[in-house]
Write a protein that holds these residues in place. Sequence first.
Motif, mmCIF file in Angstrom:
data_model
loop_
_atom_site.group_PDB
_atom_site.id
_atom_site.type_symbol
_atom_site.label_atom_id
_atom_site.label_comp_id
_atom_site.label_asym_id
_atom_site.label_seq_id
_atom_site.Cartn_x
_atom_site.Cartn_y
_atom_site.Cartn_z
ATOM 1 N N HIS A 45 107.673 -62.344 27.516
ATOM 2 C CA HIS A 45 107.948 -63.768 27.691
ATOM 3 C C HIS A 45 109.391 -64.148 27.345
ATOM 4 C CE1 HIS A 45 103.609 -64.418 28.127
ATOM 5 N NE2 HIS A 45 103.463 -63.623 27.093
ATOM 6 N N LEU A 46 110.162 -63.201 26.811
ATOM 7 C CA LEU A 46 111.527 -63.512 26.402
ATOM 8 C C LEU A 46 112.415 -63.795 27.600
ATOM 9 C CD1 LEU A 46 112.155 -60.841 23.606
ATOM 10 C CD2 LEU A 46 111.513 -63.239 23.344
ATOM 11 N N LYS A 47 113.293 -64.771 27.448
ATOM 12 C CA LYS A 47 114.291 -65.091 28.465
ATOM 13 C C LYS A 47 115.602 -64.461 28.028
ATOM 14 C CE LYS A 47 112.066 -69.508 29.534
ATOM 15 N NZ LYS A 47 112.240 -70.990 29.555
ATOM 16 N N LEU A 48 116.020 -63.440 28.773
ATOM 17 C CA LEU A 48 117.198 -62.659 28.420
ATOM 18 C C LEU A 48 118.175 -62.624 29.580
ATOM 19 C CD1 LEU A 48 115.286 -59.578 26.947
ATOM 20 C CD2 LEU A 48 116.463 -61.319 25.595
ATOM 21 N N GLY A 49 119.422 -62.298 29.258
ATOM 22 C CA GLY A 49 120.390 -62.022 30.304
ATOM 23 C C GLY A 49 120.017 -60.730 31.010
ATOM 24 N N ALA A 50 120.550 -60.543 32.214
ATOM 25 C CA ALA A 50 120.192 -59.364 33.005
ATOM 26 C C ALA A 50 120.507 -58.057 32.272
ATOM 27 C CB ALA A 50 120.917 -59.401 34.353
ATOM 28 N N GLY A 51 121.668 -58.007 31.634
ATOM 29 C CA GLY A 51 122.046 -56.793 30.919
ATOM 30 C C GLY A 51 121.104 -56.479 29.778
ATOM 31 N N GLU A 52 120.760 -57.497 29.017
ATOM 32 C CA GLU A 52 119.855 -57.306 27.885
ATOM 33 C C GLU A 52 118.466 -56.907 28.363
ATOM 34 O OE1 GLU A 52 122.033 -59.647 28.159
ATOM 35 O OE2 GLU A 52 123.312 -59.288 26.411
ATOM 36 N N ALA A 53 118.001 -57.521 29.442
ATOM 37 C CA ALA A 53 116.673 -57.212 29.970
ATOM 38 C C ALA A 53 116.593 -55.761 30.434
ATOM 39 C CB ALA A 53 116.330 -58.153 31.125
ATOM 40 N N HIS A 54 117.665 -55.272 31.074
ATOM 41 C CA HIS A 54 117.657 -53.914 31.591
ATOM 42 C C HIS A 54 117.858 -52.865 30.500
ATOM 43 C CE1 HIS A 54 118.517 -55.850 35.637
ATOM 44 N NE2 HIS A 54 117.478 -55.080 35.874
ATOM 45 N N SER A 55 118.431 -53.260 29.384
ATOM 46 C CA SER A 55 118.693 -52.292 28.302
ATOM 47 C C SER A 55 117.566 -52.236 27.275
ATOM 48 C CB SER A 55 120.017 -52.630 27.610
ATOM 49 O OG SER A 55 119.963 -53.918 27.006
ATOM 50 N N GLY A 56 116.443 -52.856 27.583
ATOM 51 C CA GLY A 56 115.267 -52.741 26.716
ATOM 52 C C GLY A 56 115.252 -53.655 25.515
ATOM 53 N N GLU A 57 116.005 -54.763 25.579
ATOM 54 C CA GLU A 57 116.086 -55.655 24.431
ATOM 55 C C GLU A 57 114.775 -56.404 24.160
ATOM 56 O OE1 GLU A 57 119.274 -56.001 22.328
ATOM 57 O OE2 GLU A 57 118.764 -54.100 23.262
ATOM 58 N N ARG A 58 113.839 -56.350 25.108
ATOM 59 C CA ARG A 58 112.532 -56.980 24.851
ATOM 60 C C ARG A 58 111.796 -56.269 23.719
ATOM 61 N NH1 ARG A 58 111.545 -60.594 28.832
ATOM 62 N NH2 ARG A 58 112.720 -60.288 30.766
ATOM 63 N N ARG A 59 112.216 -55.061 23.398
ATOM 64 C CA ARG A 59 111.593 -54.301 22.317
ATOM 65 C C ARG A 59 112.497 -54.189 21.098
ATOM 66 N NH1 ARG A 59 110.721 -51.548 26.992
ATOM 67 N NH2 ARG A 59 112.356 -50.037 26.493
ATOM 68 N N ASN A 60 113.617 -54.888 21.136
ATOM 69 C CA ASN A 60 114.568 -54.837 20.027
ATOM 70 C C ASN A 60 113.960 -55.514 18.795
ATOM 71 O OD1 ASN A 60 116.666 -55.592 18.190
ATOM 72 N ND2 ASN A 60 118.170 -55.277 19.810
ATOM 73 N N PRO A 61 113.766 -54.772 17.686
ATOM 74 C CA PRO A 61 113.121 -55.359 16.504
ATOM 75 C C PRO A 61 113.848 -56.576 15.951
ATOM 76 C CG PRO A 61 113.210 -52.972 16.323
ATOM 77 C CD PRO A 61 114.056 -53.336 17.504
ATOM 78 N N THR A 62 115.182 -56.578 16.047
ATOM 79 C CA THR A 62 115.947 -57.720 15.535
ATOM 80 C C THR A 62 115.639 -58.978 16.338
ATOM 81 O OG1 THR A 62 117.737 -56.311 14.729
ATOM 82 C CG2 THR A 62 118.246 -58.626 15.102
ATOM 83 N N GLU A 105 109.500 -72.818 24.885
ATOM 84 C CA GLU A 105 110.470 -72.254 25.824
ATOM 85 C C GLU A 105 111.792 -71.970 25.118
ATOM 86 O OE1 GLU A 105 110.055 -71.380 28.907
ATOM 87 O OE2 GLU A 105 108.106 -72.256 29.406
ATOM 88 N N GLU A 106 112.223 -72.902 24.280
ATOM 89 C CA GLU A 106 113.475 -72.706 23.530
ATOM 90 C C GLU A 106 113.350 -71.537 22.571
ATOM 91 O OE1 GLU A 106 116.234 -75.129 20.289
ATOM 92 O OE2 GLU A 106 114.897 -76.251 21.619
ATOM 93 N N ALA A 107 112.180 -71.417 21.933
ATOM 94 C CA ALA A 107 111.974 -70.340 20.964
ATOM 95 C C ALA A 107 112.006 -68.970 21.620
ATOM 96 C CB ALA A 107 110.636 -70.536 20.245
ATOM 97 N N LEU A 108 111.781 -68.901 22.904
ATOM 98 C CA LEU A 108 111.752 -67.635 23.634
ATOM 99 C C LEU A 108 113.060 -67.342 24.353
ATOM 100 C CD1 LEU A 108 108.189 -68.021 25.187
ATOM 101 C CD2 LEU A 108 108.834 -66.471 23.327
ATOM 102 N N THR A 109 114.059 -68.204 24.197
ATOM 103 C CA THR A 109 115.306 -68.086 24.953
ATOM 104 C C THR A 109 116.418 -67.456 24.128
ATOM 105 O OG1 THR A 109 114.719 -70.044 26.262
ATOM 106 C CG2 THR A 109 117.020 -69.346 26.284
ATOM 107 N N HIS A 110 116.848 -66.281 24.551
ATOM 108 C CA HIS A 110 117.959 -65.584 23.907
ATOM 109 C C HIS A 110 119.272 -66.197 24.380
ATOM 110 C CE1 HIS A 110 120.713 -62.094 23.149
ATOM 111 N NE2 HIS A 110 119.985 -62.021 22.050
ATOM 112 N N VAL A 111 120.293 -66.112 23.561
ATOM 113 C CA VAL A 111 121.580 -66.721 23.893
ATOM 114 C C VAL A 111 122.182 -66.127 25.167
ATOM 115 C CG1 VAL A 111 122.960 -65.118 22.500
ATOM 116 C CG2 VAL A 111 123.773 -67.463 22.873
ATOM 117 N N SER A 112 121.758 -64.923 25.540
ATOM 118 C CA SER A 112 122.288 -64.269 26.737
ATOM 119 C C SER A 112 121.664 -64.780 28.028
ATOM 120 C CB SER A 112 122.053 -62.757 26.653
ATOM 121 O OG SER A 112 120.658 -62.464 26.701
ATOM 122 N N ALA A 113 120.565 -65.524 27.936
ATOM 123 C CA ALA A 113 119.856 -65.970 29.136
ATOM 124 C C ALA A 113 120.692 -66.976 29.917
ATOM 125 C CB ALA A 113 118.514 -66.594 28.754
#
Length: 236
Positions: free
Chosen positions: A98-115, A26-34
């Motif tokens: 499965h990534l846990k992102l902030g709302a802004g990041e989730a809506h801007s397509g960050e689930r596909r962000n290569p970084t 769970e921690e490994a899937l959690t972005h700092v924006s979540a």
Amino acid sequence: MARRKPDLEELLKKLDYRFEKPELLEEALTHVSAPQAGGQSYQRLEFLGDRVLGLAIAELLHNTFPNAPEGELSRRLAELVRRESCAEIAVAWDVGPHLKLGAGEAHSGERRNPTILADVCEAIIGAVFLDGGYEAAKGLVERSFQELVDAPRRPLRDPKSALQEWAQGRGLPPPSYAVVEQTGPDHAPKFRVMVKVKGSESEFGLGTSKRIAEQAAARSLLLKEGVWTEEEHGTA
């Protein structure tokens, strides 16, 4: 309609690993924006996983290529641990949903962000290391990276380096390059470069800079001499 929460079981099957401490995954899937990050994200696991990945890949290469010199092993290692390779592995694991992102990041397509995908790949490796030890992490790396080990996505050497090593291996002087033609305006020049290696016919390359033209010429000579093949190194 609410978005269905992805089942982690699907990810675990792709990883082929069962966590004793699921909170590590769970921690490994959690972005700092979540929102649930609370200051804790995958960054520490990424730091650890990066080191574990390097060691596991180095051991894998050492065992897979017993006759390869140190220089080749180093080039292979650099290719495998680069950000693009890790992102490719994360895509194969399908970690995006499965990534846990902030709302802004989730809506801007960050689930596909290569970084982000590359970071999460390393974080998952770090999580497996903490959960099951080095052997478990090494097993994950071997299962996931073996295809990239067997079939690198890019040439391990640039053409000029490869040609110079080939010439040195035959006891020949270094290749010599010369600009034989420059055309086009100053802001968009085109160069034609000739490369010569003792005992071989000259080859030529074109490019929008001297460096690109030299690489193209070196590649042509490597192909002509049979050092490289079109199948392995694609088109110019």
